[in-house]
Design an enzyme around this catalytic site. Structure first.
Site, PDB file in Angstrom:
ATOM      1  N   GLU A  51      -5.680   6.365  -9.026  1.00  0.00           N
ATOM      2  CA  GLU A  51      -6.572   7.276  -8.317  1.00  0.00           C
ATOM      3  C   GLU A  51      -6.483   7.059  -6.804  1.00  0.00           C
ATOM      4  O   GLU A  51      -6.216   7.965  -6.062  1.00  0.00           O
ATOM      5  CB  GLU A  51      -8.014   7.067  -8.801  1.00  0.00           C
ATOM      6  CG  GLU A  51      -9.007   8.049  -8.267  1.00  0.00           C
ATOM      7  CD  GLU A  51      -8.858   9.464  -8.809  1.00  0.00           C
ATOM      8  OE1 GLU A  51      -8.081   9.674  -9.747  1.00  0.00           O
ATOM      9  OE2 GLU A  51      -9.504  10.375  -8.253  1.00  0.00           O
ATOM     10  N   LYS A  71       0.859   3.756  -3.193  1.00  0.00           N
ATOM     11  CA  LYS A  71       0.457   5.132  -2.934  1.00  0.00           C
ATOM     12  C   LYS A  71       1.609   6.086  -3.250  1.00  0.00           C
ATOM     13  O   LYS A  71       1.391   7.217  -3.689  1.00  0.00           O
ATOM     14  CB  LYS A  71       0.055   5.300  -1.460  1.00  0.00           C
ATOM     15  CG  LYS A  71      -1.315   4.731  -1.151  1.00  0.00           C
ATOM     16  CD  LYS A  71      -1.663   4.853   0.337  1.00  0.00           C
ATOM     17  CE  LYS A  71      -3.057   4.251   0.582  1.00  0.00           C
ATOM     18  NZ  LYS A  71      -3.491   4.423   1.974  1.00  0.00           N
ATOM     19  N   SER A 117     -20.723 -13.003 -14.956  1.00  0.00           N
ATOM     20  CA  SER A 117     -21.481 -12.184 -13.998  1.00  0.00           C
ATOM     21  C   SER A 117     -21.486 -10.707 -14.391  1.00  0.00           C
ATOM     22  O   SER A 117     -22.330  -9.945 -13.947  1.00  0.00           O
ATOM     23  CB  SER A 117     -20.856 -12.308 -12.611  1.00  0.00           C
ATOM     24  OG  SER A 117     -19.533 -11.779 -12.629  1.00  0.00           O
ATOM     25  N   GLU A 151      -2.199 -10.751  -4.383  1.00  0.00           N
ATOM     26  CA  GLU A 151      -2.969 -10.422  -5.579  1.00  0.00           C
ATOM     27  C   GLU A 151      -3.155  -8.911  -5.668  1.00  0.00           C
ATOM     28  O   GLU A 151      -3.568  -8.278  -4.697  1.00  0.00           O
ATOM     29  CB  GLU A 151      -4.335 -11.105  -5.535  1.00  0.00           C
ATOM     30  CG  GLU A 151      -5.140 -10.895  -6.820  1.00  0.00           C
ATOM     31  CD  GLU A 151      -6.516 -11.545  -6.764  1.00  0.00           C
ATOM     32  OE1 GLU A 151      -6.700 -12.602  -7.373  1.00  0.00           O
ATOM     33  OE2 GLU A 151      -7.401 -10.980  -6.095  1.00  0.00           O
ATOM     34  N   LYS A 189       3.881   1.519  -1.014  1.00  0.00           N
ATOM     35  CA  LYS A 189       4.650   1.587  -2.258  1.00  0.00           C
ATOM     36  C   LYS A 189       3.792   2.096  -3.416  1.00  0.00           C
ATOM     37  O   LYS A 189       4.217   2.944  -4.195  1.00  0.00           O
ATOM     38  CB  LYS A 189       5.262   0.220  -2.572  1.00  0.00           C
ATOM     39  CG  LYS A 189       6.425  -0.126  -1.638  1.00  0.00           C
ATOM     40  CD  LYS A 189       7.041  -1.489  -1.917  1.00  0.00           C
ATOM     41  CE  LYS A 189       8.329  -1.618  -1.060  1.00  0.00           C
ATOM     42  NZ  LYS A 189       9.108  -2.835  -1.418  1.00  0.00           N
ATOM     43  N   LYS A 229       0.835  -1.199   0.000  1.00  0.00           N
ATOM     44  CA  LYS A 229       0.000   0.000   0.000  1.00  0.00           C
ATOM     45  C   LYS A 229       0.874   1.256   0.000  1.00  0.00           C
ATOM     46  O   LYS A 229       0.669   2.173  -0.799  1.00  0.00           O
ATOM     47  CB  LYS A 229      -0.922   0.007   1.228  1.00  0.00           C
ATOM     48  CG  LYS A 229      -2.266  -0.666   0.980  1.00  0.00           C
ATOM     49  CD  LYS A 229      -3.025  -0.950   2.256  1.00  0.00           C
ATOM     50  CE  LYS A 229      -3.451   0.315   2.984  1.00  0.00           C
ATOM     51  NZ  LYS A 229      -4.148  -0.049   4.271  1.00  0.00           N
ATOM     52  N   ILE A 286     -20.879  -3.550  -5.068  1.00  0.00           N
ATOM     53  CA  ILE A 286     -22.303  -3.833  -4.878  1.00  0.00           C
ATOM     54  C   ILE A 286     -22.587  -5.306  -5.127  1.00  0.00           C
ATOM     55  O   ILE A 286     -23.291  -5.956  -4.350  1.00  0.00           O
ATOM     56  CB  ILE A 286     -23.166  -2.919  -5.783  1.00  0.00           C
ATOM     57  CG1 ILE A 286     -23.223  -1.536  -5.134  1.00  0.00           C
ATOM     58  CG2 ILE A 286     -24.565  -3.489  -5.968  1.00  0.00           C
ATOM     59  CD1 ILE A 286     -23.882  -0.480  -5.976  1.00  0.00           C
ATOM     60  N   VAL A 294      -6.030  -8.010   4.342  1.00  0.00           N
ATOM     61  CA  VAL A 294      -5.718  -9.423   4.471  1.00  0.00           C
ATOM     62  C   VAL A 294      -7.045 -10.162   4.462  1.00  0.00           C
ATOM     63  O   VAL A 294      -8.007  -9.717   5.089  1.00  0.00           O
ATOM     64  CB  VAL A 294      -4.938  -9.702   5.773  1.00  0.00           C
ATOM     65  CG1 VAL A 294      -4.742 -11.191   5.974  1.00  0.00           C
ATOM     66  CG2 VAL A 294      -3.592  -8.989   5.744  1.00  0.00           C
ATOM     67  N   LYS A 295      -7.137 -11.262   3.723  1.00  0.00           N
ATOM     68  CA  LYS A 295      -8.378 -12.042   3.620  1.00  0.00           C
ATOM     69  C   LYS A 295      -8.831 -12.445   5.013  1.00  0.00           C
ATOM     70  O   LYS A 295      -8.056 -13.040   5.777  1.00  0.00           O
ATOM     71  CB  LYS A 295      -8.094 -13.295   2.775  1.00  0.00           C
ATOM     72  CG  LYS A 295      -9.305 -13.946   2.142  1.00  0.00           C
ATOM     73  CD  LYS A 295      -8.863 -15.159   1.301  1.00  0.00           C
ATOM     74  CE  LYS A 295     -10.029 -15.744   0.512  1.00  0.00           C
ATOM     75  NZ  LYS A 295     -10.459 -14.878  -0.602  1.00  0.00           N
TER      76      LYS A 295
END
Lengths: 209, 209, 209, 209
Positions: free
Chosen positions: C39, C23, C116, C141, C21, C19, C155, C45-46
């Protein structure tokens, strides 16, 4: 756990808001080109394990309740660190003057040092938190101390955790002499501070002449 | 200013990354239920005014250049605070073992205390920053010190700022005796630490029996 | 839980570092007075509950293991949001060029939209985390998408959570037409972007003349 | 600049406090296991360049003054993003009920869409900031909008910055059709939301039976 989380949520919110507010005071001093009496600010919500220990100690039932909120005044805790002992009254006065907190009680462990050697100034405040279910007034504790007081206290705290408050004589003695050294450090620093301020007064007089 | 901002950007990035990385080490100790040798971590990019002072002192041109990047090794600075003096070698060793930094130089102002009374351990490292224009290898300084060392140094720093390094005799003496008090505090704490560790060893032996 | 916490710790560390890096890349574009293709950046973390669901789905044992670390490639996840679809290849290229990550696999759900309606670009990377126990190479990922893709996906995600993936026909249809609207929005925006760039080219030619 | 910094300081403080407070509302919904009407919160102090442009536009003197503080109501700005259009009235009501802010004015650009296609709900509030020089009551603007409204607005904003508000016909048309697409997306989503709520009602009835 969900029940505790809900009970503790306004306290967490209060800690977040108070941290932002007290850090903001520091920034305001800097923007005004004045030396800040506040060096840095930390905060925490009392961990559940410590709340549990406290209920045992006080003979309270360990469950979220108004009683608990009333008896444990440091569930929300904020700590203000100062460079000099003489900064502490300045911070106290600034806090008393704020309209967004109500000072409920003050405990001066600097004038009245604890037998352990602990020095710190505590203020218990009432703080209104606007929640999604309406306003909630909670109690919070603000501790004000010098870096040296904090240094000693953080070491005593971790030893306390080890020894559950019952220190071996040897360690007790060392802690006490360390407390004295920390205290001496603060005193010497205070003297230097006065000289800085005198020097500043001198320069100011000179300039205005 | 745009030119300076661009020059300083990789340093700012390095400070942000190093802070996240060293704070992460602290978190890893806690998750492993080991006491962390790292108490807290701060960082900063050297302010332009200080860079300017340094170029004057070193007789360098005050403009962004490779020369400047080579001569000023503390444009990016990170500070690691420890509770005990004996935590410092542990931190040094952990830093030497990391693959993502290269230690270029080490200066031990703890064994070799500065005449002013300044104590701290400095590491100059090379650190690769992946920028949008490719990799950039910059120099950064990591300072490792106890809370007491830091406490004294921060007060000396603000006095230095006032007196431009030329202290009145009176203040010089007080600073020195304060340095000694800080040092004494660290020594006493070291002794307590050893006892804690002995106590821990005892408990461990007992458990394994 | 202690075991899981330890297992997940390097993933948390990786997310924090990535994050900072990514940003940082955004900040570098701004400092260079170039419009940033990034942007904003988020990461997570899952959650354990999702890891558990995934092990059920894949027929794996729900316990910390090398197998799990190898099979679940999104335990550490970082998301990059772009304003325009055409910013996405720029971000992909910037990521491929970094020396501090190794791209292991890429999945282009923008060219190959999921049934989907889901659109996004996924990169699986290998990332070295320097821990207190030595270097650990983990998988992470990185998802790259426009704001519109993200809007729709967030959503769909919350509906998915409600309906466990088995949507009533009505809702399925609405989600699909929403996906088309989101996609149309992106297309129109792309056309505007080209015109901005043409306009910029025009102005630049004029200036240089 | 020092003068401006001091003038803007309470605004910065207000933005920091309001962000913490509105993010806290989101956290409270989550802790109560209710879906939050607040998706995320951002904030900013109006940049000096924009304040300058605004003084030109309004024929005001560009200097820190009570007049300026009164005329420019969005020097402090906070933005609340919602997933669904129907979340917006919920957020408005929650803000009206807070004791720590006073709503001074409301502008409904959702019912009354701007000709440009801009949709958003604006509240002007009075907010007391406790500063080191006493309480200061400042004005702040809270914008409440869906992700789709925000998506469109952020693109219009950057085009506005390019074209200084005078868009070529072509781009104007595209922006408008994009605004319609964004609006359509919001409408479709609203319909799905109602179905979710109906579904939830159904499940709840079932459970209670």
């Amino acid at each position: 756990m969900g029940q505790w989380e809900r009970f503790l949520q306004p306290y967490k919110q209060a800690v977040d808001e108070l941290k932002i507010k007290l850090k903001g005071m520091r920034a305001q001093f800097e923007k005004s080109n004045e030396t800040s009496p506040i060096e840095f600010v930390t905060g925490r919500v009392k961990p559940l394990a410590s709340i549990y220990d406290k209920t045992l100690e006080k003979g309270l039932v360990f469950e979220p309740s108004d009683m608990l909120a009333h008896e444990l005044q440091d569930i929300a805790g904020v700590r203000v660190m100062c460079q000099f002992v003489d900064d502490i009254p300045t911070v106290i006065e600034l806090l008393r003057q704020r309209n967004d907190i109500i000072v409920v009680e003050e405990r001066d462990y600097i004038t009245n040092v604890k037998v352990s050697g602990y020095r710190s100034y505590h203020m218990i405040i009432e703080y209104p938190v606007a929640t999604i279910h309406g306003e909630k007034r909670i109690l919070a504790e603000i501790q004000i101390r010098t870096l040296a007081m904090n240094f000693w206290a953080s070491i005593e705290h971790s030893l306390n955790y080890k020894y559950k408050g019952i220190f071996p004589e040897e360690i007790k003695n060392r802690l006490q002499s360390a407390a004295e050294a920390a205290s001496r450090l603060d005193e010497e620093m205070s003297l230097i501070r006065e000289e800085i301020q005198e020097a500043q007064k001198y320069f100011t007089e000179y300039k205005e002449a």
